[in-house]
Design a protein around this motif. Structure first.
Motif, PDB file in Angstrom:
ATOM      1  N   ILE A  88     -62.132 -39.728 -20.888  1.00 14.66           N
ATOM      2  CA  ILE A  88     -62.401 -41.019 -21.532  1.00 14.66           C
ATOM      3  C   ILE A  88     -61.171 -41.924 -21.483  1.00 14.66           C
ATOM      4  O   ILE A  88     -61.270 -43.127 -21.188  1.00 14.66           O
ATOM      5  CB  ILE A  88     -62.867 -40.798 -22.976  1.00 14.66           C
ATOM      6  CG1 ILE A  88     -64.216 -40.078 -22.991  1.00 14.66           C
ATOM      7  CG2 ILE A  88     -62.981 -42.127 -23.723  1.00 14.66           C
ATOM      8  CD1 ILE A  88     -64.691 -39.669 -24.378  1.00 14.66           C
ATOM      9  N   LEU A  89     -59.997 -41.362 -21.757  1.00 17.55           N
ATOM     10  CA  LEU A  89     -58.765 -42.159 -21.712  1.00 17.55           C
ATOM     11  C   LEU A  89     -58.466 -42.637 -20.297  1.00 17.55           C
ATOM     12  O   LEU A  89     -58.001 -43.769 -20.098  1.00 17.55           O
ATOM     13  CB  LEU A  89     -57.593 -41.338 -22.254  1.00 17.55           C
ATOM     14  CG  LEU A  89     -57.599 -41.063 -23.766  1.00 17.55           C
ATOM     15  CD1 LEU A  89     -56.407 -40.195 -24.151  1.00 17.55           C
ATOM     16  CD2 LEU A  89     -57.593 -42.356 -24.567  1.00 17.55           C
ATOM     17  N   SER A  90     -58.723 -41.782 -19.298  1.00 20.31           N
ATOM     18  CA  SER A  90     -58.498 -42.214 -17.912  1.00 20.31           C
ATOM     19  C   SER A  90     -59.436 -43.348 -17.532  1.00 20.31           C
ATOM     20  O   SER A  90     -59.068 -44.222 -16.735  1.00 20.31           O
ATOM     21  CB  SER A  90     -58.680 -41.027 -16.969  1.00 20.31           C
ATOM     22  OG  SER A  90     -60.034 -40.578 -16.964  1.00 20.31           O
ATOM     23  N   ALA A  91     -60.643 -43.353 -18.090  1.00 17.48           N
ATOM     24  CA  ALA A  91     -61.562 -44.455 -17.820  1.00 17.48           C
ATOM     25  C   ALA A  91     -61.078 -45.754 -18.465  1.00 17.48           C
ATOM     26  O   ALA A  91     -61.176 -46.830 -17.864  1.00 17.48           O
ATOM     27  CB  ALA A  91     -62.963 -44.097 -18.323  1.00 17.48           C
ATOM     28  N   PHE A  92     -60.544 -45.664 -19.691  1.00 21.95           N
ATOM     29  CA  PHE A  92     -60.058 -46.855 -20.379  1.00 21.95           C
ATOM     30  C   PHE A  92     -58.822 -47.437 -19.703  1.00 21.95           C
ATOM     31  O   PHE A  92     -58.671 -48.657 -19.594  1.00 21.95           O
ATOM     32  CB  PHE A  92     -59.749 -46.532 -21.838  1.00 21.95           C
ATOM     33  CG  PHE A  92     -60.922 -46.680 -22.755  1.00 21.95           C
ATOM     34  CD1 PHE A  92     -61.393 -47.936 -23.111  1.00 21.95           C
ATOM     35  CD2 PHE A  92     -61.571 -45.571 -23.253  1.00 21.95           C
ATOM     36  CE1 PHE A  92     -62.489 -48.076 -23.952  1.00 21.95           C
ATOM     37  CE2 PHE A  92     -62.660 -45.694 -24.092  1.00 21.95           C
ATOM     38  CZ  PHE A  92     -63.121 -46.955 -24.443  1.00 21.95           C
ATOM     39  N   PHE A  93     -57.937 -46.559 -19.244  1.00 21.12           N
ATOM     40  CA  PHE A  93     -56.663 -47.006 -18.670  1.00 21.12           C
ATOM     41  C   PHE A  93     -56.635 -46.773 -17.165  1.00 21.12           C
ATOM     42  O   PHE A  93     -55.590 -46.426 -16.606  1.00 21.12           O
ATOM     43  CB  PHE A  93     -55.507 -46.274 -19.346  1.00 21.12           C
ATOM     44  CG  PHE A  93     -55.449 -46.473 -20.830  1.00 21.12           C
ATOM     45  CD1 PHE A  93     -54.966 -47.654 -21.372  1.00 21.12           C
ATOM     46  CD2 PHE A  93     -55.891 -45.482 -21.693  1.00 21.12           C
ATOM     47  CE1 PHE A  93     -54.900 -47.842 -22.738  1.00 21.12           C
ATOM     48  CE2 PHE A  93     -55.839 -45.656 -23.063  1.00 21.12           C
ATOM     49  CZ  PHE A  93     -55.348 -46.840 -23.593  1.00 21.12           C
ATOM     50  N   ALA A  94     -57.776 -46.989 -16.514  1.00 19.26           N
ATOM     51  CA  ALA A  94     -57.871 -46.727 -15.075  1.00 19.26           C
ATOM     52  C   ALA A  94     -56.922 -47.605 -14.268  1.00 19.26           C
ATOM     53  O   ALA A  94     -56.320 -47.148 -13.292  1.00 19.26           O
ATOM     54  CB  ALA A  94     -59.310 -46.934 -14.606  1.00 19.26           C
ATOM     55  N   ASN A  95     -56.776 -48.856 -14.655  1.00 18.94           N
ATOM     56  CA  ASN A  95     -55.912 -49.770 -13.901  1.00 18.94           C
ATOM     57  C   ASN A  95     -54.453 -49.336 -13.935  1.00 18.94           C
ATOM     58  O   ASN A  95     -53.711 -49.539 -12.970  1.00 18.94           O
ATOM     59  CB  ASN A  95     -56.040 -51.192 -14.450  1.00 18.94           C
ATOM     60  CG  ASN A  95     -57.412 -51.789 -14.188  1.00 18.94           C
ATOM     61  OD1 ASN A  95     -58.047 -51.466 -13.194  1.00 18.94           O
ATOM     62  ND2 ASN A  95     -57.871 -52.651 -15.079  1.00 18.94           N
ATOM     63  N   ALA A  96     -54.041 -48.716 -15.040  1.00 17.43           N
ATOM     64  CA  ALA A  96     -52.649 -48.287 -15.163  1.00 17.43           C
ATOM     65  C   ALA A  96     -52.417 -46.902 -14.562  1.00 17.43           C
ATOM     66  O   ALA A  96     -51.313 -46.605 -14.103  1.00 17.43           O
ATOM     67  CB  ALA A  96     -52.237 -48.286 -16.636  1.00 17.43           C
ATOM     68  N   ILE A  97     -53.449 -46.066 -14.561  1.00 19.95           N
ATOM     69  CA  ILE A  97     -53.292 -44.685 -14.104  1.00 19.95           C
ATOM     70  C   ILE A  97     -53.498 -44.555 -12.600  1.00 19.95           C
ATOM     71  O   ILE A  97     -52.796 -43.788 -11.933  1.00 19.95           O
ATOM     72  CB  ILE A  97     -54.269 -43.761 -14.867  1.00 19.95           C
ATOM     73  CG1 ILE A  97     -53.926 -43.753 -16.352  1.00 19.95           C
ATOM     74  CG2 ILE A  97     -54.230 -42.350 -14.310  1.00 19.95           C
ATOM     75  CD1 ILE A  97     -54.905 -42.969 -17.187  1.00 19.95           C
ATOM     76  N   ALA A  98     -54.481 -45.275 -12.058  1.00 22.41           N
ATOM     77  CA  ALA A  98     -54.822 -45.132 -10.638  1.00 22.41           C
ATOM     78  C   ALA A  98     -53.610 -45.452  -9.767  1.00 22.41           C
ATOM     79  O   ALA A  98     -52.995 -46.513  -9.921  1.00 22.41           O
ATOM     80  CB  ALA A  98     -55.990 -46.048 -10.284  1.00 22.41           C
ATOM     81  N   PRO A  99     -53.253 -44.569  -8.842  1.00 20.58           N
ATOM     82  CA  PRO A  99     -52.057 -44.802  -8.019  1.00 20.58           C
ATOM     83  C   PRO A  99     -52.225 -45.908  -6.985  1.00 20.58           C
ATOM     84  O   PRO A  99     -51.235 -46.485  -6.543  1.00 20.58           O
ATOM     85  CB  PRO A  99     -51.823 -43.444  -7.348  1.00 20.58           C
ATOM     86  CG  PRO A  99     -53.168 -42.797  -7.334  1.00 20.58           C
ATOM     87  CD  PRO A  99     -53.870 -43.263  -8.568  1.00 20.58           C
TER      88      PRO A  99
END
Length: 305
Positions: free
Chosen positions: A49-60
């Motif tokens: 869920i957190l990766s979905a919320f912060f996808a723009n910051a996490i995605a390489p």
């Protein structure tokens, strides 16, 4: 000298004493803390869920950045020119799979959670009315739900989505209509059981109105079981939503969504099998996590266990 004997408490009596001394929700929290399996899957689900919320910051990388010279690369591929590492490989257009999986979790969770939220609100209201009213009102609502039950959920979702057309909104509407009947049936069953209890009759005899009885005495006692049942349906809804996208009836082509990614990679299964399996593995892990957390909540909220 005679000693005073102490009553022996059964497991159910002990559980009820704990509920009275700690409070119901405090007891539920304590039981959840002791459930290692539920906590483990809860951590996995929270990470998704957190990766979905912060996808723009996490995605390489940019999930839509395509480059045909790096198409269908295996896991761990590193571009010698740029130095970029594709930890989970690339798809048939050369897009980074890790970035697309992270961004795809947004659409997959949206198609899994939002229909259940709408179905919970609509089906819960219909079931509450049917269970409390009884008679012709119950028969009208429940026989209407039986019409939807005459069709398998998968075929019903495909038929409704096909009639409405391709699109995320139409897919959510189709899935909502599929899950309203089961939530309505469960809510009606629980409401009927609570309506026949003595304290509801006592409230009615004391002059309490129907709205007061529903709000104070019935709603608070049925919300827990219905909520746990609805959370268990999220895993099924995620799979159905991914199935609609796989068939081309969910999100539009090119959008990062796990079911759509499976459709786009099915031709490459013999060349990069591990990369092709990644969207399916994401669907499996997410649906399993929702299912295990739902089972853990059900066990923790049932003091008889």
């Amino acid at each position: 000298m005679l000693r005073e004997s102490r009553p022996v408490l059964s497991n159910v009596d002990t559980a009820q004493v704990l509920v009275r001394s700690r409070g119901y929700w405090s007891t539920v929290a304590v039981r959840l803390k002791r459930d290692v399996l539920t906590l483990g899957f809860g951590v996995i689900l929270l990470a998704i869920i957190l990766s979905a919320f912060f996808a723009n910051a996490i995605a390489p990388m940019d999930p839509e950045a395509a480059k045909m010279t790096r198409r269908l690369k295996d896991i761990g591929y590193t571009n010698t020119r740029t130095g970029d590492t594709h930890w989970l490989g690339t798809d048939k257009l050369g897009r980074d799979m890790l970035s697309r999986l992270i961004h795809g979790s947004r659409m997959s969770l949206l198609m899994g959670v939002l229909p259940i939220v709408f179905a919970f609100a609509i089906g819960g209201a219909l079931g509450l009315i049917a269970g409390y009213a009884g008679g012709w009102g119950n028969m009208l609502i429940m026989r209407t739900m039986d019409i939807f039950y005459a069709f398998p959920s998968v075929l019903l979702a495909i038929a409704i989505s096909g009639a409405l057309g391709v699109g995320i909104v139409n897919a959510i509407v189709a899935l909502t209509l599929v899950f309203i009947p089961p939530i309505t049936r469960v809510t009606e069953s629980v409401t009927t059981q609570v309506r026949l209890l003595d304290y509801v009759d006592a409230a009615r005899s004391s002059g309490a109105g129907s709205l007061t009885i529903i709000r104070v005495h019935i709603f608070s006692n049925i919300i827990g079981p219905v909520f746990v049942y609805a959370t268990g349906l999220i895993s099924v809804c995620i799979i159905l939503g991914a199935g609609l996208s796989f068939l081309g009836l969910g999100v539009e082509a090119g959008v990062a969504e796990w079911g759509r990614m499976l459709n786009e990679l099915q031709d490459a299964i013999w060349k990069v099998p591990w990369v092709t399996a990644l969207p399916g593995a994401s669907i499996f892990v997410t649906s399993l996590s929702f299912n295990m957390v739902s089972d853990g909540l059900r066990s923790a909220m049932d003091i008889r266990l």
